[in-house]
Design an enzyme around this catalytic site. Sequence first.
Site, PDB file in Angstrom:
ATOM      1  N   HIS A   1      13.113   9.960   8.436  1.00 36.65           N
ATOM      2  CA  HIS A   1      13.706   8.622   8.315  1.00 36.65           C
ATOM      3  C   HIS A   1      12.697   7.675   7.657  1.00 36.65           C
ATOM      4  O   HIS A   1      13.021   6.958   6.709  1.00 36.65           O
ATOM      5  CB  HIS A   1      14.128   8.095   9.687  1.00 36.65           C
ATOM      6  CG  HIS A   1      14.416   6.627   9.722  1.00 36.65           C
ATOM      7  ND1 HIS A   1      15.538   6.066   9.149  1.00 36.65           N
ATOM      8  CD2 HIS A   1      13.702   5.573  10.231  1.00 36.65           C
ATOM      9  CE1 HIS A   1      15.508   4.749   9.317  1.00 36.65           C
ATOM     10  NE2 HIS A   1      14.401   4.424   9.965  1.00 36.65           N
TER      11      HIS A   1
ATOM     12  N   ASP B   1      13.311  -4.632 -24.017  1.00 38.45           N
ATOM     13  CA  ASP B   1      13.389  -3.498 -23.090  1.00 38.45           C
ATOM     14  C   ASP B   1      12.037  -3.380 -22.398  1.00 38.45           C
ATOM     15  O   ASP B   1      11.169  -4.238 -22.579  1.00 38.45           O
ATOM     16  CB  ASP B   1      13.735  -2.201 -23.849  1.00 38.45           C
ATOM     17  CG  ASP B   1      14.434  -1.186 -22.942  1.00 38.45           C
ATOM     18  OD1 ASP B   1      13.884  -0.864 -21.884  1.00 38.45           O
ATOM     19  OD2 ASP B   1      15.540  -0.730 -23.301  1.00 38.45           O
TER      20      ASP B   1
ATOM     21  N   TRP C   1       5.712   9.510   9.563  1.00 34.62           N
ATOM     22  CA  TRP C   1       5.689   9.229   8.117  1.00 34.62           C
ATOM     23  C   TRP C   1       4.262   9.098   7.607  1.00 34.62           C
ATOM     24  O   TRP C   1       4.008   9.228   6.420  1.00 34.62           O
ATOM     25  CB  TRP C   1       6.513   7.975   7.783  1.00 34.62           C
ATOM     26  CG  TRP C   1       5.770   6.680   7.923  1.00 34.62           C
ATOM     27  CD1 TRP C   1       5.544   6.004   9.079  1.00 34.62           C
ATOM     28  CD2 TRP C   1       5.149   5.927   6.874  1.00 34.62           C
ATOM     29  NE1 TRP C   1       4.809   4.868   8.815  1.00 34.62           N
ATOM     30  CE2 TRP C   1       4.560   4.790   7.475  1.00 34.62           C
ATOM     31  CE3 TRP C   1       5.026   6.082   5.496  1.00 34.62           C
ATOM     32  CZ2 TRP C   1       3.855   3.836   6.736  1.00 34.62           C
ATOM     33  CZ3 TRP C   1       4.329   5.115   4.777  1.00 34.62           C
ATOM     34  CH2 TRP C   1       3.751   4.012   5.401  1.00 34.62           C
TER      35      TRP C   1
ATOM     36  N   SER D   1       5.780   9.030 -10.116  1.00 34.03           N
ATOM     37  CA  SER D   1       6.855   8.168 -10.614  1.00 34.03           C
ATOM     38  C   SER D   1       6.496   6.696 -10.445  1.00 34.03           C
ATOM     39  O   SER D   1       6.665   5.884 -11.357  1.00 34.03           O
ATOM     40  CB  SER D   1       8.153   8.501  -9.865  1.00 34.03           C
ATOM     41  OG  SER D   1       9.068   7.460  -9.990  1.00 34.03           O
ATOM     42  N   SER D   2       5.961   6.358  -9.270  1.00 31.66           N
ATOM     43  CA  SER D   2       5.597   4.961  -8.998  1.00 31.66           C
ATOM     44  C   SER D   2       4.499   4.483  -9.935  1.00 31.66           C
ATOM     45  O   SER D   2       4.529   3.348 -10.414  1.00 31.66           O
ATOM     46  CB  SER D   2       5.080   4.807  -7.570  1.00 31.66           C
ATOM     47  OG  SER D   2       6.133   4.783  -6.680  1.00 31.66           O
TER      48      SER D   2
ATOM     49  N   HIS E   1      -1.648   0.013   4.045  1.00 28.37           N
ATOM     50  CA  HIS E   1      -1.442  -1.408   4.230  1.00 28.37           C
ATOM     51  C   HIS E   1      -1.024  -2.118   2.946  1.00 28.37           C
ATOM     52  O   HIS E   1      -0.053  -2.867   2.964  1.00 28.37           O
ATOM     53  CB  HIS E   1      -2.581  -2.119   4.946  1.00 28.37           C
ATOM     54  CG  HIS E   1      -2.040  -3.389   5.517  1.00 28.37           C
ATOM     55  ND1 HIS E   1      -1.304  -3.435   6.675  1.00 28.37           N
ATOM     56  CD2 HIS E   1      -1.987  -4.629   5.000  1.00 28.37           C
ATOM     57  CE1 HIS E   1      -0.845  -4.656   6.860  1.00 28.37           C
ATOM     58  NE2 HIS E   1      -1.248  -5.413   5.860  1.00 28.37           N
TER      59      HIS E   1
ATOM     60  N   GLU F   1       0.635  -0.789   0.755  1.00 30.50           N
ATOM     61  CA  GLU F   1       2.014  -0.312   0.612  1.00 30.50           C
ATOM     62  C   GLU F   1       3.003  -1.250   1.315  1.00 30.50           C
ATOM     63  O   GLU F   1       4.096  -1.509   0.828  1.00 30.50           O
ATOM     64  CB  GLU F   1       2.114   1.109   1.195  1.00 30.50           C
ATOM     65  CG  GLU F   1       3.514   1.653   1.379  1.00 30.50           C
ATOM     66  CD  GLU F   1       4.232   1.945   0.073  1.00 30.50           C
ATOM     67  OE1 GLU F   1       3.564   2.000  -0.974  1.00 30.50           O
ATOM     68  OE2 GLU F   1       5.470   2.114   0.110  1.00 30.50           O
TER      69      GLU F   1
ATOM     70  N   TYR G   1       2.726  -4.389   1.606  1.00 28.82           N
ATOM     71  CA  TYR G   1       2.933  -5.564   0.748  1.00 28.82           C
ATOM     72  C   TYR G   1       3.659  -5.187  -0.536  1.00 28.82           C
ATOM     73  O   TYR G   1       4.362  -6.022  -1.107  1.00 28.82           O
ATOM     74  CB  TYR G   1       1.599  -6.266   0.479  1.00 28.82           C
ATOM     75  CG  TYR G   1       1.049  -6.819   1.759  1.00 28.82           C
ATOM     76  CD1 TYR G   1       1.744  -7.820   2.434  1.00 28.82           C
ATOM     77  CD2 TYR G   1      -0.087  -6.301   2.346  1.00 28.82           C
ATOM     78  CE1 TYR G   1       1.305  -8.288   3.651  1.00 28.82           C
ATOM     79  CE2 TYR G   1      -0.540  -6.768   3.561  1.00 28.82           C
ATOM     80  CZ  TYR G   1       0.164  -7.765   4.210  1.00 28.82           C
ATOM     81  OH  TYR G   1      -0.266  -8.213   5.427  1.00 28.82           O
TER      82      TYR G   1
ATOM     83  N   SER H   1      12.237 -16.356  -3.717  1.00 27.86           N
ATOM     84  CA  SER H   1      11.723 -17.532  -4.441  1.00 27.86           C
ATOM     85  C   SER H   1      12.597 -17.896  -5.635  1.00 27.86           C
ATOM     86  O   SER H   1      12.476 -18.998  -6.170  1.00 27.86           O
ATOM     87  CB  SER H   1      10.292 -17.272  -4.924  1.00 27.86           C
ATOM     88  OG  SER H   1       9.459 -17.006  -3.835  1.00 27.86           O
TER      89      SER H   1
ATOM     90  N   HIS I   1      -6.627  -2.219  11.038  1.00 29.89           N
ATOM     91  CA  HIS I   1      -5.868  -2.794  12.160  1.00 29.89           C
ATOM     92  C   HIS I   1      -4.752  -1.839  12.602  1.00 29.89           C
ATOM     93  O   HIS I   1      -4.140  -2.058  13.637  1.00 29.89           O
ATOM     94  CB  HIS I   1      -5.330  -4.194  11.845  1.00 29.89           C
ATOM     95  CG  HIS I   1      -4.261  -4.257  10.798  1.00 29.89           C
ATOM     96  ND1 HIS I   1      -4.120  -5.322   9.948  1.00 29.89           N
ATOM     97  CD2 HIS I   1      -3.285  -3.392  10.428  1.00 29.89           C
ATOM     98  CE1 HIS I   1      -3.097  -5.111   9.141  1.00 29.89           C
ATOM     99  NE2 HIS I   1      -2.580  -3.949   9.420  1.00 29.89           N
ATOM    100  N   HIS I   2      -4.492  -0.788  11.802  1.00 28.20           N
ATOM    101  CA  HIS I   2      -3.521   0.221  12.222  1.00 28.20           C
ATOM    102  C   HIS I   2      -4.150   1.248  13.157  1.00 28.20           C
ATOM    103  O   HIS I   2      -3.459   2.137  13.629  1.00 28.20           O
ATOM    104  CB  HIS I   2      -2.954   0.952  10.999  1.00 28.20           C
ATOM    105  CG  HIS I   2      -2.152   0.070  10.101  1.00 28.20           C
ATOM    106  ND1 HIS I   2      -0.805  -0.146  10.253  1.00 28.20           N
ATOM    107  CD2 HIS I   2      -2.514  -0.690   9.032  1.00 28.20           C
ATOM    108  CE1 HIS I   2      -0.368  -0.974   9.322  1.00 28.20           C
ATOM    109  NE2 HIS I   2      -1.386  -1.327   8.569  1.00 28.20           N
TER     110      HIS I   2
ATOM    111  N   THR J   1       0.774 -16.387   3.632  1.00 23.24           N
ATOM    112  CA  THR J   1       2.176 -16.166   3.980  1.00 23.24           C
ATOM    113  C   THR J   1       2.794 -17.462   4.490  1.00 23.24           C
ATOM    114  O   THR J   1       3.939 -17.797   4.163  1.00 23.24           O
ATOM    115  CB  THR J   1       2.307 -15.059   5.044  1.00 23.24           C
ATOM    116  OG1 THR J   1       1.519 -13.940   4.623  1.00 23.24           O
ATOM    117  CG2 THR J   1       3.740 -14.608   5.208  1.00 23.24           C
TER     118      THR J   1
ATOM    119  N   LYS K   1       3.767 -19.664   1.707  1.00 31.99           N
ATOM    120  CA  LYS K   1       5.047 -19.266   1.116  1.00 31.99           C
ATOM    121  C   LYS K   1       6.226 -19.805   1.934  1.00 31.99           C
ATOM    122  O   LYS K   1       7.153 -20.399   1.386  1.00 31.99           O
ATOM    123  CB  LYS K   1       5.142 -17.748   1.013  1.00 31.99           C
ATOM    124  CG  LYS K   1       4.349 -17.199  -0.138  1.00 31.99           C
ATOM    125  CD  LYS K   1       4.450 -15.713  -0.215  1.00 31.99           C
ATOM    126  CE  LYS K   1       4.004 -15.247  -1.578  1.00 31.99           C
ATOM    127  NZ  LYS K   1       4.901 -15.650  -2.655  1.00 31.99           N
TER     128      LYS K   1
ATOM    129  N   ARG L   1       6.822   5.176  21.211  1.00 28.60           N
ATOM    130  CA  ARG L   1       7.673   5.579  20.093  1.00 28.60           C
ATOM    131  C   ARG L   1       7.545   7.095  19.874  1.00 28.60           C
ATOM    132  O   ARG L   1       6.655   7.733  20.416  1.00 28.60           O
ATOM    133  CB  ARG L   1       7.310   4.806  18.819  1.00 28.60           C
ATOM    134  CG  ARG L   1       5.899   5.012  18.372  1.00 28.60           C
ATOM    135  CD  ARG L   1       5.470   4.038  17.280  1.00 28.60           C
ATOM    136  NE  ARG L   1       6.032   4.361  15.974  1.00 28.60           N
ATOM    137  CZ  ARG L   1       5.441   4.068  14.807  1.00 28.60           C
ATOM    138  NH1 ARG L   1       4.247   3.466  14.788  1.00 28.60           N
ATOM    139  NH2 ARG L   1       6.006   4.347  13.665  1.00 28.60           N
TER     140      ARG L   1
END
Lengths: 531, 35
Positions: free
Chosen positions: A82, A111, A147, A174-175, A258, A260, A262, A273, A307-308, A333, A336, A455
């Site tokens: 998932h 293009d 994941w 690809s990315s 991390h 990722e 963002y 925006s 922090h993870h 943040t 924003k 979890r």
Amino acid sequence: MSTMDHAHSHADDHAHDDHHPHGWRRWLYATNHKDIGTLYLWFSFAMLLTGGLLALGIRAELFKPGLQLFQPEFFNQLTTMHGLIMVFGAIMPAFVGFANWMIPLQIGAADMAFARMNNFSFWLLPPAAILLVSSFLMPGGATAAGWTLYAPLSTQMGIGMDMGIFAMHIMGASSIMGSINIVTTILNMRAPGMTLMKMPMFAWTWLITAYLLIAVMPVLAGAITMTLTDRHFGTSFFNAAGGGDPVMYQHIFWFFGHPEVYIMILPAFGIVSQIIPAFARKPLFGYESMVYATSSIAILSFIVWAHHMFATGMPVTSQLFFMYATMLIAVPTGVKVFNWIATMWQGSMTFETPMLWAVGFIFVFTMGGFTGLICAITPVDIQLQDTYYVVAHFHYVLVAGSLFALFAGFYYWGPKWTGFMYNETRGKIHFWASLVTFNVTFFPMHFLGLAGMPRRYADYAAQFTDFNMIASIGAFGFGLSQVYFLFFVVLPSIRGGEKAADKPWDGAEGLEWTVPSPAPFHTFETPPTVK
Amino acid sequence: MSEQNNSRNLRTALILLSVAVVFFLGVILKHSLLR
């Protein structure tokens, strides 16, 4: 090519701009940014439904304590797949789809810079997705390491893990190609007069996101390559028995992971925006500070990864550094969120569906941001690590953040893509149904986490039953809302309906609204001049 | 669409690609050699 030349000689007649290949060749050999954008969007929606089905499997199992439907091993495959499918198959490709469709239109380019590479970037994804999803059918099933694919679990599993690793490699390639394309397009192909500081915020946020992707996707590729060599080629990068260090995997993974996070939210900020000023009928408040805030978030994202992993044990000075650095992200943040609210302040606001999603985004994403701050506090995080509080937190930022912004963007730019207005009542039903069911699903998870429910378990203690039942009911409601979106909003708005004006939103600004609706196959072959 | 083939685009892409390659090889080499 003769038909193309013919079309070019009638540049003023938009009907001629619509010459394009027909049948399967149009899509397999696609080099047009709009077609490739459409492919990305359909692919990501298919992946959203696939990942959503797995989520419903998880929620069905967790409806009651005890094992109802699945064995724990399979349950762990469900949670892992998932996550992988939603992150790499749904959210990221959806934003790339938006980038393909909108960035050339927003900056006045004909293009993308590398049209054929663009085709390759997309067509790498379906084989990678097939590889990933079909790993369920392998002996031992799909990867069940979470994941994050932490070692030592990831170095011990069956062939499903290898398929997952190869799928990640392909999606990463690809990315990276997609990001190189986006950066090159934005830097080199803007229309005359379109300086960087005149660019629409969506293009700005994607420029910064693409830099992040180029820097961190190779790090993920490195981490899973080392996992692969540990599995098959006798190395011991993450194998303690051979002198390696499993915690090192976590450091490398989160150096990717991390930023990722963002990567999945900055383009969402860009979409919001664009929408808030259009429906508040005021220019975006603090445009420059938005650009600097986005850049600050991107830079800070490289120095907060640990922090993870507070619970893995680290020196107090490291804990303090990562805690304070993480809290620092609340500043840009906050800038924003302040700017979005200041844009709405005293604006002539109307609440068509895109605006509902954008305002909903601000409310619910900000809640996810605040729970993020709570998790940043080291002693609190050590309590909450691997509980449902964290699951609630990241679904508030990824579903109510990224996914809600994607829906906002669909309703905002969809008329430009299809040439037809969606049904406003149905759009509002989709919004309210999603907002309510989302909160029914994920708000109780805060309480479950605070009460200590871990979890990634197929079973739980009886005292967690009520909130789990509520969450499961909400999850099925949320899933149904997205089926409603497909059959009652998306498909009808492709087939027909009220004809969309070139600029359906009277407060909207930008070059994309200067082309007809639907946007012709070829646009801006003669670059517009921006004053 | 002449911009699609210009050398400036290619130069930008090669610079970006080299950053990606350095990060990929860098993370593996760092953990292979600098223990």
